[in-house]
Enzyme design. Structure first.
Site, PDB file in Angstrom:
ATOM      1  N   VAL A  46      -2.193  -2.740   2.878  1.00 16.73           N
ATOM      2  CA  VAL A  46      -1.805  -1.317   2.975  1.00 16.73           C
ATOM      3  C   VAL A  46      -0.295  -1.180   3.063  1.00 16.73           C
ATOM      4  CG1 VAL A  46      -1.987   0.756   4.404  1.00 16.73           C
ATOM      5  CG2 VAL A  46      -4.023  -0.632   3.959  1.00 16.73           C
ATOM      6  N   ARG A 101       5.675 -15.280  10.693  1.00 22.01           N
ATOM      7  CA  ARG A 101       5.323 -16.095   9.510  1.00 22.01           C
ATOM      8  C   ARG A 101       6.025 -15.599   8.254  1.00 22.01           C
ATOM      9  NH1 ARG A 101       0.453 -15.136  12.153  1.00 22.01           N
ATOM     10  NH2 ARG A 101       0.111 -13.216  10.972  1.00 22.01           N
ATOM     11  N   SER A 102       6.227 -14.286   8.172  1.00 21.31           N
ATOM     12  CA  SER A 102       6.764 -13.701   6.928  1.00 21.31           C
ATOM     13  C   SER A 102       8.257 -13.417   6.999  1.00 21.31           C
ATOM     14  CB  SER A 102       6.041 -12.380   6.630  1.00 21.31           C
ATOM     15  OG  SER A 102       4.666 -12.589   6.596  1.00 21.31           O
ATOM     16  N   ARG A 131      -6.996   7.047  17.389  1.00 19.64           N
ATOM     17  CA  ARG A 131      -7.536   8.210  16.668  1.00 19.64           C
ATOM     18  C   ARG A 131      -8.297   9.199  17.538  1.00 19.64           C
ATOM     19  NH1 ARG A 131     -10.029   4.739  11.817  1.00 19.64           N
ATOM     20  NH2 ARG A 131      -8.127   4.319  10.672  1.00 19.64           N
ATOM     21  N   CYS A 179     -10.417   5.577   5.990  1.00 17.19           N
ATOM     22  CA  CYS A 179     -10.365   5.886   4.550  1.00 17.19           C
ATOM     23  C   CYS A 179     -11.571   6.700   4.058  1.00 17.19           C
ATOM     24  CB  CYS A 179     -10.231   4.598   3.754  1.00 17.19           C
ATOM     25  SG  CYS A 179     -11.440   3.333   4.166  1.00 17.19           S
ATOM     26  N   GLN A 238     -18.540   1.527  -0.714  1.00 21.14           N
ATOM     27  CA  GLN A 238     -17.183   1.100  -0.376  1.00 21.14           C
ATOM     28  C   GLN A 238     -16.825  -0.246  -1.006  1.00 21.14           C
ATOM     29  OE1 GLN A 238     -17.793   3.128   3.948  1.00 21.14           O
ATOM     30  NE2 GLN A 238     -15.989   1.837   3.794  1.00 21.14           N
ATOM     31  N   SER A 271     -12.114  -4.217  -1.303  1.00 23.50           N
ATOM     32  CA  SER A 271     -10.750  -4.177  -0.782  1.00 23.50           C
ATOM     33  C   SER A 271     -10.675  -3.505   0.583  1.00 23.50           C
ATOM     34  CB  SER A 271      -9.822  -3.462  -1.761  1.00 23.50           C
ATOM     35  OG  SER A 271     -10.343  -2.204  -2.095  1.00 23.50           O
ATOM     36  N   HIS A 318     -13.226   3.680  -3.189  1.00 25.82           N
ATOM     37  CA  HIS A 318     -14.507   4.007  -2.559  1.00 25.82           C
ATOM     38  C   HIS A 318     -15.123   5.214  -3.267  1.00 25.82           C
ATOM     39  CE1 HIS A 318     -13.508   1.194   0.458  1.00 25.82           C
ATOM     40  NE2 HIS A 318     -13.308   1.985   1.498  1.00 25.82           N
TER      41      HIS A 318
END
Ligand code: A2P
Length: 358
Positions: free
Chosen positions: A22, A47-48, A113, A142, A169, A172, A263
């Site tokens: 995302v 790590r990145s 949420r 989503c 769905q 991914s 989806h």
């Protein structure tokens, strides 16, 4: 304490989880909408750190490469808007750091949420709720987002009393590993080779799995009837919160299908009064970020394989639900790219809604 900080016209934006499925889409949305950022910071795990992400530029940020930094509490100093998609535990961990830095957190996870002082926002539906945020604005699930975007134009025709929805769905939804598993398993299945499911509870190639996320044990929310999954119950609770309407009833069944991305949802809506199908189609055709794709005589209807990368929500197969009395029922089929519409794009639309009026 109410949020008083004024949003600058050219905010500093952080993408927290920028290397994820995302997060990468969030960067593409900032580019595509030419978001007026003065700076874009890309944050991920240690790590990145140091990884270069290509960026086409937006606002005052030139095209080039963005260098990933390790996310720490210091990362949010000077940030105005922090787009989070690094998982619920990371959002919880950095909430206070964002607040202290004066950065509005737009959070794609399920961490906040259902909190009473956290608006849950789909800008086409309830942009006004942004006004009462106190540092955090949550991005819905989503499956909920594409459903409420498609239903919003119909709310002018009558009160929606009841929704029966079945989702189809894509892989991914389980991240990059879900897509890889579908591709790998499909090859192995066709070659007659053995495979072990890991991203999904069962074989996903040539199969459908009526089970997404855990079966709710009562911890997530109160009063969940037996037998629902968390994914399904999110649709119930989030729809009520976004519509600001506790009376709308939602009966969902969420199913994983062997589609790579996008989806689909079969939705039956029951209104409190008769509705005319032509009025329904007109309302959909004029809906914000909704495209009516409905010409069954010519085999035209939305399909997930064809809408990858699209920003809009596509609606077709619009027809009367003949099982509901007095012409109060409508059935439809809704398709959207859930990584965009259902996640990254919705977050960037919220960020746009935070900008001061020009
Ligand atoms: P990284 O790529 O360095 O692991 P996805 O949902 O696609 O798995 O992506 C999750 C995102 O969250 C990635 O950008 C990932 O970064 C980031 N992330 C995961 N764990 C952490 C962590 N402990 N601190 C900061 N970012 C994290």
């Amino acid at each position: 304490m109410a949020w008083t900080k004024v949003m600058p016209a050219n905010p500093v934006v952080a993408v927290a989880g920028a290397t994820g499925a995302v997060g990468r889409e969030m960067l593409k949305c900032l580019e595509a909408l030419n978001f007026p950022a003065s700076e874009v910071r890309v944050l991920a795990s240690a790590r990145s750190a140091g990884q270069k992400l290509p960026f086409a530029g937006c606002g005052q940020v030139p095209a080039g490469e963005l260098t990933v930094e390790e996310m720490t509490e210091e990362s949010f100093k000077g940030v105005d808007i922090a787009l989070f998609s690094a998982g619920a535990s990371i959002s919880k961990k950095f909430r206070q750091a964002c607040y202290d830095a004066g950065a509005v957190m737009i959070d794609n996870s399920s961490a906040f949420r259902v909190e009473k002082d956290v608006p849950l926002v789909v800008p086409e539906v309830n942009a006004a709720d942004i006004a009462w945020h106190n540092g955090v604005i949550a991005n819905p699930n989503c499956t909920t987002i594409q459903m409420v975007v498609a239903l919003e134009p119909l709310r002018a025709l009558g009160h929606i009393d009841r929704i029966i929805v079945s989702s189809y769905q894509s892989a991914s939804g389980a991240g990059a590993k879900g897509m890889a598993e579908l591709e790998d398993q499909t090859g192995k299945y066709l070659a007659g080779e053995p495979f072990e499911p890991s991203a999904f509870a069962h074989q996903i190639a040539f199969n459908c799995i009526p089970h997404i996320d855990v079966f709710v044990d009562g911890d997530y929310l109160n009063d969940v009837p037996e037998g629902y999954t968390k994914e399904e119950w999110k649709m119930v609770v989030e729809t009520k919160k976004i519509f600001g309407d506790n009376t709308v009833e939602v009966a969902p069944t969420c199913v994983r299908v062997p589609v790579l991305r996008c989806h689909s949802e079969s939705i039956n809506v029951e209104f409190d009064r008769p509705v005319n199908i032509e009025d329904v189609k007109n309302a959909l055709a004029n809906g914000t970020h909704v495209v009516l794709e409905d010409d069954p005589a010519n085999n035209v209807y939305p399909m997930p394989g064809l809408h990858r990368g699209a920003f809009d929500t596509f609606v077709g197969r619009v027809r009367r639900d003949h099982t509901v009395a007095d012409n109060r029922g409508v059935a439809m089929w809704v398709v959207a790219d859930q990584l965009l519409r259902g996640a990254a794009l919705n977050a960037v639309y919220i960020a746009q809604a935070l900008l001061p009026e020009a």
